[in-house]
Scaffold this motif. Structure first.
Motif, PDB file in Angstrom:
ATOM      1  N   SER A 187       0.784  -1.207   0.054  1.00 16.20           N
ATOM      2  CA  SER A 187       0.005  -0.193   0.117  1.00 16.20           C
ATOM      3  C   SER A 187       0.808   1.276  -0.028  1.00 16.20           C
ATOM      4  O   SER A 187       0.542   2.138  -0.856  1.00 16.20           O
ATOM      5  CB  SER A 187      -0.974  -0.108   1.061  1.00 16.20           C
ATOM      6  OG  SER A 187      -1.847  -1.389   1.268  1.00 16.20           O
ATOM      7  N   VAL A 188       2.006   1.245   0.760  1.00 17.28           N
ATOM      8  CA  VAL A 188       2.856   2.474   0.808  1.00 17.28           C
ATOM      9  C   VAL A 188       3.571   2.510  -0.672  1.00 17.28           C
ATOM     10  O   VAL A 188       3.625   3.573  -1.176  1.00 17.28           O
ATOM     11  CB  VAL A 188       4.171   2.007   1.660  1.00 17.28           C
ATOM     12  CG1 VAL A 188       5.099   3.112   1.598  1.00 17.28           C
ATOM     13  CG2 VAL A 188       3.427   2.100   3.255  1.00 17.28           C
ATOM     14  N   LEU A 189       3.884   1.367  -1.126  1.00 17.89           N
ATOM     15  CA  LEU A 189       4.330   1.440  -2.461  1.00 17.89           C
ATOM     16  C   LEU A 189       3.448   2.095  -3.570  1.00 17.89           C
ATOM     17  O   LEU A 189       3.802   2.847  -4.534  1.00 17.89           O
ATOM     18  CB  LEU A 189       4.955   0.161  -3.134  1.00 17.89           C
ATOM     19  CG  LEU A 189       5.285  -0.052  -4.512  1.00 17.89           C
ATOM     20  CD1 LEU A 189       6.771   1.033  -4.568  1.00 17.89           C
ATOM     21  CD2 LEU A 189       5.828  -1.361  -4.788  1.00 17.89           C
ATOM     22  N   THR A 190       2.231   1.667  -3.367  1.00 18.74           N
ATOM     23  CA  THR A 190       1.168   2.224  -4.349  1.00 18.74           C
ATOM     24  C   THR A 190       0.984   3.684  -4.185  1.00 18.74           C
ATOM     25  O   THR A 190       0.597   4.210  -5.007  1.00 18.74           O
ATOM     26  CB  THR A 190      -0.319   1.500  -3.951  1.00 18.74           C
ATOM     27  OG1 THR A 190      -0.262   0.188  -4.131  1.00 18.74           O
ATOM     28  CG2 THR A 190      -1.315   1.947  -4.909  1.00 18.74           C
ATOM     29  N   ALA A 191       0.818   3.932  -2.854  1.00 21.20           N
ATOM     30  CA  ALA A 191       0.873   5.613  -2.784  1.00 21.20           C
ATOM     31  C   ALA A 191       2.170   6.138  -3.187  1.00 21.20           C
ATOM     32  O   ALA A 191       1.954   7.411  -3.736  1.00 21.20           O
ATOM     33  CB  ALA A 191       0.855   5.778  -1.108  1.00 21.20           C
TER      34      ALA A 191
END
Length: 566
Positions: free
Chosen positions: A20-24
């Motif tokens: 999710s952090v990578l997606t952000a």
């Protein structure tokens, strides 16, 4: 407590968070690329534009892959968690005191096993990824904006602050409304079950209005609670949606930004439009998920509460009782730790004898029977079998020693075979039919098109008397030396009553029998009758002895005889 429940999927949850952090991050890179292109384009420095475009495309692909993998992992974790929770709940509920199950009834248990577990799905399967992305994208955007133009960053921050304040108010005021909604929902479910189970009795007395009005009150309470909670959420979410609207944010930022520059468009304003428009929108996603978050956390808390309910204590060194008397020695018990339901009760139940428990409503008859069967543990005193405290007997062995036949047989919607052999899964059809013959239900079974394979509620609908005889056949098959009967003929039709009485007479032979009796004509031949009042045994003796020497029992007998004569 909730962290313990999530332990089996901890690794995947960490992976979901990292993805999710990578997606952000991958969401911010294209926006930053657009701002950079806007910066270098007026200077004619176009040589890096295609490199930036390539980076934007790669970032978009990374975002798509990371978001997809996060969704797959979260759903995989959710599926495994639901399975683990259901197994834990069912396994734990099986080891809870029978009194806990009796008091919570089916509505509460179904709610824990089904509704709460289903509510966790939205939290684990969807919300974690969406909320992390929705929080990090604004954070990264603000950091980038502050490095470009701190004034525009402050402007972009204003709608976010307003939305966060509104969300806080919505969540704080909505917490109480959500609890009221949950309580009303459970109350309505209980009322539905109560109404369906009691409809036959209410109809027989021509008083269906009493049950339906109670059900209607619970439904109205549920609708009111839902309306209050829904209206509160709708009002705040509507206001938040207006403030976060791209049109609102665009007009706000353009007017403020252009007021600082009248001749040209500042890079900060371009960055603000590229990054700022999405700030409030992502926060709205958090607001939209707030109910799912609150519901999921509440469901985990509810599940944890059930799983932390103390199970019935098992002895470290279990003892094995022989054949001997069942003795209650000076026992005291309270359901609420304040008002005694039983006080200083002493009674002895010898093998091969029948003991009847009688008394006014609320006198403690059912409580005494439940304590003898260890539905609950006594607060003071002891209950023993052949000199062995029931708390020192392993639960499985205890229920091979004590059998119960209740007013409500509690048959399952499975085959008649499975209902009878519930206590002995390895029983053969010959053994099952032998028990059925002794319970006077074998002829009814053989007349069914599918015989023992007939599924109750699907292939056949049994009368109250037939259901009771199925339960008695179950008791014959269990063959326990101690038997507790809770007015087994209460719901029997006249045609079945004689058959049930004959079956019970045979079942009672060579056993220790304790029976709760409301129809006093069924206990005339009992070896002893215990008369209870206000949680105490006030009289004991045979039927004839109590008629001649008792005070309360003759009253009960004359009241019963008068009612029977009418």
């Amino acid at each position: 407590m909730n962290s313990e429940l999530l332990a089996p999927i901890k690794g995947r949850l960490i992976a979901v968070i990292l993805l999710s952090v990578l997606t952000a991050i991958a969401t911010i890179i294209p926006l930053a690329g657009i701002v950079y292109i806007a910066k270098i384009f007026p200077d004619g420095n176009h040589q890096h534009i295609w490199t930036i475009v390539a980076v934007i495309i790669i970032a978009a692909i990374i975002r798509m892959v990371a978001n997809g993998m996060s969704g797959m992992l979260s759903h995989s974790a959710d599926n495994d968690l639901q399975l683990a929770l259901r197994r834990q709940l069912v396994g734990h509920i099986r080891r809870l005191p029978l009194g806990w199950l009796d008091s919570h009834r089916s509505a509460g248990i179904i709610g824990s096993v089904e509704k709460d577990v289903a509510d966790v799905h939205q939290l684990i399967g969807h919300t974690i990824n969406e909320v992390i992305v929705a929080l990090l994208v604004p954070l990264f955007s603000l950091i980038l904006l502050f490095t470009i133009d701190w004034r525009i960053a402050l402007v972009a921050l204003i709608p976010m602050i307003i939305i966060i304040v509104l969300m806080g108010i919505m969540l704080s005021t909505g917490q109480t409304l959500q609890k009221e909604y949950g309580d009303a929902n459970q109350a309505m479910t209980s009322a539905v079950i109560e109404f369906v189970r009691g409809i036959a009795v209410m109809k027989s007395f021509g008083n269906t209005h009493a049950g339906s009005s109670r059900y209607t009150d619970r439904v109205n309470g549920f609708v009111d609670a839902w309306s209050r909670w829904s209206q509160q959420s709708t009002n705040y979410l509507g206001l938040i949606d207006v403030i976060a609207s791209p049109v609102t944010v665009l007009l706000f930022m353009c007017n403020i930004g252009l007021a600082w520059r009248t001749h040209d468009v500042p890079l900060g304003l371009i960055a603000g439009l590229a990054l700022g428009l999405g700030l409030s929108a992502t926060i709205v996603r958090v607001a939209m998920n707030s109910e799912s978050i609150a519901t999921g956390i509440a469901a985990l808390t509810s599940i944890a509460h059930v799983l932390h309910t103390p199970t019935i204590p098992e002895p470290k060194n279990p003892q094995h009782p022989g054949i001997g008397p069942l003795v209650a020695d000076n026992i005291t018990f309270s359901y609420d730790d304040s008002t005694p339901a039983l006080s200083n009760v002493t009674a002895r139940f010898d093998p091969g004898t029948i003991t009847a428990l009688v008394g006014p409503s609320g006198s403690g008859k059912s409580t005494l029977a439940k304590l003898l069967a260890r539905f609950y543990d006594v607060a003071e005193g002891t209950i023993s079998i052949a000199g062995v405290d029931v708390r020192d007997i392993a639960t499985d062995e205890l229920y091979r020693t004590i059998g119960m036949v209740f007013q409500d047989p509690q048959l399952l919607n499975v085959s008649i075979r499975e209902n009878i052999r519930m206590c002995r899964p390895d029983a053969t059809d010959d053994q099952i039919m032998a028990a059925a013959r002794r319970a006077r239900i074998d002829t009814d079974i053989t007349q069914l098109p599918r015989g023992l394979d007939s599924i109750i509620g699907v292939d056949t609908n049994l009368s109250g008397g037939q259901e009771q005889r199925i339960a008695i056949a179950r008791a014959f098959l269990a063959d326990t030396p101690i038997l507790i009967l809770d007015e087994a003929t209460a719901y029997a039709d006249p045609d079945s009553e004689a058959a049930i009485k004959a079956a019970i007479d045979e079942l009672a032979q060579h056993r220790t029998v304790i029976m709760i009796a409301h129809r006093l004509s069924t206990i005339i031949a009992a070896d002893q009758i215990l008369v209870l009042e206000s949680g105490r045994i006030v009289e004991r003796g045979t039927h004839q002895e109590l008629l001649e020497q008792g005070e309360l029992y003759p009253e009960l007998w004359h009241t019963f005889a008068g009612a029977e004569a009418q």
